[in-house]
Design a protein around this motif. Structure first.
Motif, PDB file in Angstrom:
ATOM      1  N   LYS A 167       0.845  -1.191   0.000  1.00 31.01           N
ATOM      2  CA  LYS A 167       0.000   0.000   0.000  1.00 31.01           C
ATOM      3  C   LYS A 167       0.881   1.243   0.000  1.00 31.01           C
ATOM      4  N   SER A 168       0.530   2.211  -0.829  1.00 32.97           N
ATOM      5  CA  SER A 168       1.329   3.426  -0.903  1.00 32.97           C
ATOM      6  C   SER A 168       1.215   4.205   0.398  1.00 32.97           C
ATOM      7  N   VAL A 169       2.323   4.744   0.828  1.00 30.73           N
ATOM      8  CA  VAL A 169       2.341   5.505   2.069  1.00 30.73           C
ATOM      9  C   VAL A 169       1.676   6.863   1.867  1.00 30.73           C
ATOM     10  N   SER A 170       1.890   7.464   0.710  1.00 31.73           N
ATOM     11  CA  SER A 170       1.343   8.795   0.433  1.00 31.73           C
ATOM     12  C   SER A 170       0.477   8.759  -0.820  1.00 31.73           C
ATOM     13  N   PRO A 171      -0.363   9.776  -1.036  1.00 33.13           N
ATOM     14  CA  PRO A 171      -1.180   9.825  -2.258  1.00 33.13           C
ATOM     15  C   PRO A 171      -0.313  10.045  -3.491  1.00 33.13           C
ATOM     16  N   PHE A 172      -0.850   9.654  -4.634  1.00 31.00           N
ATOM     17  CA  PHE A 172      -0.131   9.826  -5.897  1.00 31.00           C
ATOM     18  C   PHE A 172      -0.373  11.232  -6.442  1.00 31.00           C
ATOM     19  N   GLU A 173       0.706  11.872  -6.891  1.00 32.30           N
ATOM     20  CA  GLU A 173       0.609  13.214  -7.463  1.00 32.30           C
ATOM     21  C   GLU A 173       0.125  13.112  -8.908  1.00 32.30           C
ATOM     22  N   THR A 174      -1.162  13.315  -9.122  1.00 34.85           N
ATOM     23  CA  THR A 174      -1.772  13.171 -10.443  1.00 34.85           C
ATOM     24  C   THR A 174      -1.330  14.291 -11.373  1.00 34.85           C
ATOM     25  N   PRO A 175      -0.847  13.966 -12.568  1.00 39.52           N
ATOM     26  CA  PRO A 175      -0.470  15.026 -13.520  1.00 39.52           C
ATOM     27  C   PRO A 175      -1.702  15.666 -14.156  1.00 39.52           C
ATOM     28  N   SER A 176      -1.538  16.864 -14.648  1.00 39.64           N
ATOM     29  CA  SER A 176      -2.611  17.578 -15.338  1.00 39.64           C
ATOM     30  C   SER A 176      -2.256  17.724 -16.811  1.00 39.64           C
ATOM     31  N   VAL A 177      -3.229  18.172 -17.618  1.00 39.17           N
ATOM     32  CA  VAL A 177      -2.939  18.467 -19.024  1.00 39.17           C
ATOM     33  C   VAL A 177      -1.934  19.610 -19.090  1.00 39.17           C
ATOM     34  N   LYS A 178      -1.070  19.578 -20.109  1.00 38.95           N
ATOM     35  CA  LYS A 178       0.027  20.539 -20.202  1.00 38.95           C
ATOM     36  C   LYS A 178      -0.123  21.569 -21.309  1.00 38.95           C
ATOM     37  N   ASN A 179      -0.885  21.212 -22.353  1.00 40.10           N
ATOM     38  CA  ASN A 179      -0.803  22.000 -23.579  1.00 40.10           C
ATOM     39  C   ASN A 179      -1.943  22.999 -23.771  1.00 40.10           C
ATOM     40  N   PHE A 180      -2.663  23.276 -22.713  1.00 34.95           N
ATOM     41  CA  PHE A 180      -3.764  24.214 -22.798  1.00 34.95           C
ATOM     42  C   PHE A 180      -3.477  25.393 -21.863  1.00 34.95           C
ATOM     43  N   SER A 181      -3.788  26.593 -22.335  1.00 36.87           N
ATOM     44  CA  SER A 181      -3.493  27.796 -21.554  1.00 36.87           C
ATOM     45  C   SER A 181      -4.293  27.837 -20.264  1.00 36.87           C
ATOM     46  N   ASN A 182      -5.443  27.178 -20.260  1.00 35.98           N
ATOM     47  CA  ASN A 182      -6.211  27.046 -19.028  1.00 35.98           C
ATOM     48  C   ASN A 182      -7.054  25.780 -19.121  1.00 35.98           C
ATOM     49  N   VAL A 183      -7.373  25.217 -17.969  1.00 39.66           N
ATOM     50  CA  VAL A 183      -8.212  24.024 -17.901  1.00 39.66           C
ATOM     51  C   VAL A 183      -9.612  24.466 -17.494  1.00 39.66           C
ATOM     52  N   ARG A 184     -10.568  24.221 -18.369  1.00 38.08           N
ATOM     53  CA  ARG A 184     -11.938  24.639 -18.101  1.00 38.08           C
ATOM     54  C   ARG A 184     -12.619  23.562 -17.251  1.00 38.08           C
TER      55      ARG A 184
END
Length: 818
Positions: A433-450
């Protein structure tokens, strides 16, 4: 996993969801359904790579199951035709029904000028040839594909009026946030021929000209001055012909990226596995035929690999008929008529196909296949395709007529966000079991995430860990702590929805899920695999012997290599000799070799053989090698040192561990304490160490589990990413059995489940029965069923095994060195 902390390397990928759209394969209006499915997929991020699968709601053809399981869709959708779809596909019926409704509208006294709006709205929701997925097929879809689902496999129903919603992302909603510059959205021109329309739209996608208006983008169709054949050839892969036409939009290098399907790939890239993709040698696949199955095979396969084309049989026949007519005209000295558009289309595609394989100047070849034609028919049509080409004399020799089964899905592309497919993390795990939460990546190529409009999937690959695609496993691996966001195990990773199913903040960081991760062990993986079938799993007695033996040797590779080698295998054989074998060897041995193997059984509590160093030397070839091996085996507690003494009182001969001896021993039978002297040991004049094989290792070998170890070792050698196994497993509650059945081989090879049977006696037809039952259970069919044997394989057994469809037989020559 044990109680110690371990480190796991995890690679995270950001990608759009994958979807398979089912259409009614029995509908006479299937082309309208396909075009409608393309139109809805065109509106969605990643929609260009959705599959279209024909079905009658009860069954799916085997080849399409293969495509689905390889593609591993996250979601399943059904496209339903409505009455408005008939306006193009069946205009006479449409106008007839519309006229009937108009008269009824008038008769009821409604205002005539309101009829069009009422009829259009009503027709948008009146289903035609409605497709319903049966309960049985729905269950198969769940356990074979493991899609995101709640109670049913199908989570989306679409028509031309109503398209994809959550959790899909509409391109029109995110296009303004793209960092890629784009100008005019380009659309194909209006096309009348249904086959031409399907071919063009399968490459460009299709939306209405006002679809992107709210986002501030203008969409325009190509001007009518563009020859549709030039468009067709360009989309099929021919070099773009120069054009002096300055009209906008142009058919140029910017055309495809700015079409609806091009925009659906906004900031997305296509990626192959480097160890499988060999572009220089991979064939161009041409699917020939006019059926819905033929087109959908082309369409779906082309979403998974480049170099797949469709040739309507109607076009080929029209081209050949026209060529014959022109030849007849020449022979009569008459003027030859011009080719029609359809007659030219078949010839144009034939030439493009040959261009795609570089005119036969490299290793590429054309593979001709069909869902509706047999091999004899394909061979005849191969000649016709070559005849349509300018290179008729050369082209035919570069076309292979192949069966549908042989069209490979081994190498497929995957779609990820550009520059967002290798996010490395190293995580600490305790007891899996992971000790800490996973750092989820976000989309990179958009100027903003709607938020609330832009969704994606995070796909995780854990180094050395690849579970099978099982519907129960996803939530057990990705722990979301009360979030309603689902997770699943796809063929290419462990997937979960992002940023969150519930948007309660305007800040991405506040709503982006960060799950805990748990890695179930091998037994839990197989427990989840059989869960839906009501079968539980546990180690059999043989499995317990196997696992203890494995622990002593250290790992599967070390154990299997020990058995595989004839020298060390001979030592195991000697430890398991019968009394007669030991006596025969003793009587024929040279004086210095006698007593090297001693069988105790007549006056002993144990009936087994004990070896001294000389016995190991005879197997290994030298005393130095034997002594080195003894040190290793003793250190691992695979063998143990001791003496063989005979009791003065009861005459029982027994082996006594060195660890229990002082200057005396206690008889194992009568309990007499006595000092060991020359009168107590057998031979020679001074006592020898005699080695005892660990009991679990002996039971492992006499129960023939060594064959299971060799088979697993052979399968593991094929692994590219991860290999998990549970040897000698009991299936409790297995159908048709008396409580349980044993499974000798149970392993997961790069995510694919493999089961098998191991026999040191001849394999018989009855050994297949268990797997016939398995294939009928509500579990994902194993990718392979392996039979391992040290004996010759009979023709009757081989015939029975091949009926399973995915059987492989391993013999002693495949598994051992001799």
């Amino acid at each position: 996993m044990g109680g110690d902390a371990t480190y796991q390397n995890i690679t995270a990928t950001v990608r759009p969801p994958r979807c398979a759209i089912f259409i009614n394969g029995k509908s006479e209006h299937w082309k309208a359904a396909v075009d409608g499915a393309i139109a809805k997929a065109s509106e969605v991020w990643g929609g260009r790579h959705f599959l279209i699968i024909p079905t009658d709601g009860l069954t799916i053809a085997d080849k399409f199951w293969e495509l689905l399981e390889t593609y591993s869709p996250d979601h399943l959708a059904v496209f339903n035709l409505t009455f408005n779809d008939l306006e193009d596909s069946d205009p006479e019926r449409y106008q007839e029904r519309k006229g009937i409704h108009r008269e009824a509208w008038k008769a009821e006294g409604h205002p005539e000028d309101a009829f069009e709006d009422w009829f259009t709205g009503s027709a948008d929701y009146t289903r035609v040839d409605g497709l319903e997925i049966s309960e049985g097929l729905g269950r198969q879809l769940i356990y074979r594909l493991s899609p995101f689902h709640f109670t049913q496999a199908i989570d989306t129903r679409i028509t031309r009026k109503s398209g994809f919603g959550y959790p899909f992302t509409k391109i029109a909603k995110i296009i303004t946030g793209a960092t890629r510059h784009m100008g005019l959205v380009r659309l194909p021109s209006a096309i009348e021929d249904p086959n031409m329309k399907l071919l063009v739209h399968s490459e460009t996608g299709i939306v209405s000209e006002d679809h992107y208006a709210d986002a501030g983008f203008v969409a325009k169709s190509l001007p009518d001055s563009y020859d549709i054949l030039e468009i067709l050839k360009y989309l099929a892969g021919a070099r773009l012909a120069s054009s002096s036409d300055d009209a906008e939009p142009k058919l140029d290098g910017d055309f495809l990226p700015n079409t609806p399907f091009g925009l659906s790939m906004l900031h997305l890239g296509q990626y192959y596995r480097a160890d499988r993709h060999m572009d220089y040698a991979e064939p161009v696949v041409v699917v020939l035929g006019d059926t819905v199955e033929g087109f959908c095979l082309y369409y779906s396969l082309s979403r998974m690999h480049e170099g797949v084309r469709w040739l309507p049989l109607e076009w080929l026949r029209a081209s050949i008929k026209a060529l014959n007519a022109r030849r007849a005209c020449r022979e009569r000295g008459e003027r030859e008529r011009e080719f029609t558009q359809i007659e030219s289309a078949g010839r144009a595609l034939s030439n493009v196909f040959y261009e795609l394989i570089k005119y036969g100047h490299n290793q590429k070849r054309l593979q001709l296949c069909s869902m509706s034609l047999n091999r004899r028919q394909l061979i005849a049509h191969r000649t016709q395709i070559a005849r349509c080409s300018y290179f008729r004399g050369e082209m035919s020799s570069h076309i292979d007529c192949v069966s549908i089964d042989s069209v490979s899905t081994n190498c497929i592309l995957r779609v990820f966000e550009v520059d967002n497919y290798v996010n490395h993390r190293s995580m600490v795990f305790l007891d899996g079991k992971s000790v800490s939460p996973f750092e989820t990546p976000s989309v990179k190529n958009f100027s903003n995430v709607r938020l609330g409009e832009h969704y994606w999937l995070t796909s995780l690959r854990v180094e050395g860990y690849q579970p099978p695609s099982s519907p129960e496993l996803g939530p057990k691996i990705v722990k979301l702590h009360g979030s309603t966001t689902e997770s699943r195990v796809a063929a290419d990773g462990i997937v979960y929805q992002c940023p969150n199913s519930m948007i309660f903040s305007s800040e991405l960081d506040a709503v982006l899920v960060r799950p805990k991760i748990e890695l179930p062990d091998e037994m839990a993986l197989f427990g989840s695999y059989f869960e839906a079938a009501g079968v539980t799993v546990k180690y059999s007695d043989k499995g317990k012997y196997f696992m203890d033996t494995l622990r002593r040797f250290g790992d599967l590779d070390t154990l299997a290599k020990f058995i595989k080698s004839p020298d060390t295998r001979d030592i195991l054989d000697k430890f398991t000799w019968t009394k007669k074998q030991a006596r025969d060897i003793h009587s024929s041995a040279k004086p210095g070799e006698r007593g090297s193997v001693i069988y105790l059984g007549d006056n002993s509590e144990e009936r087994r053989c004990y070896l001294n160093l000389n016995a190991l030397t005879l197997s290994m070839g030298s005393e130095e090698s034997a002594a080195s091996l003894v040190d290793d085996l003793v250190g691992k507690r695979i063998i143990e040192r001791g003496y063989i003494f005979g009791c003065q009182r009861c005459d029982a001969s027994a082996w006594y561990s060195f660890e229990l001896l002082s200057n005396e021993f206690v008889c194992v039978r009568c309990g007499l304490h006595q000092q060991f002297t020359v009168s107590h040991w057998r031979e020679p004049a001074l006592p020898h160490w005699y080695y005892r094989l660990a009991e679990t290792v002996r039971l492992f070998y006499v129960n023939n589990s060594h064959l299971t170890a060799l088979a697993l070792f052979s399968l593991k050698a094929r692994s590219k990413t991860a290999f998990h196994f549970v040897p000698e497993m009991d299936l409790v509650g297995f159908p048709g059995s008396s409580g349980k059945r044993e499974m000798d081989i149970a392993c997961i090879l790069d995510g694919d489940v493999i089961f098998g049977e191991c026999k040191t006696e001849p394999l018989q037809a009855k050994d297949v029965a268990k797997f016939v039952t398995l294939l009928g259970m509500p579990v994902k069919p194993p990718s392979k069923i392996v039979f391992a044997t040290t004996r010759d394989v009979s023709d009757p057994f081989n015939a029975q095994a091949q009926k399973l469809g995915n059987a492989e037989i391993l013999t002693g020559a495949d598994l051992m060195d001799f």
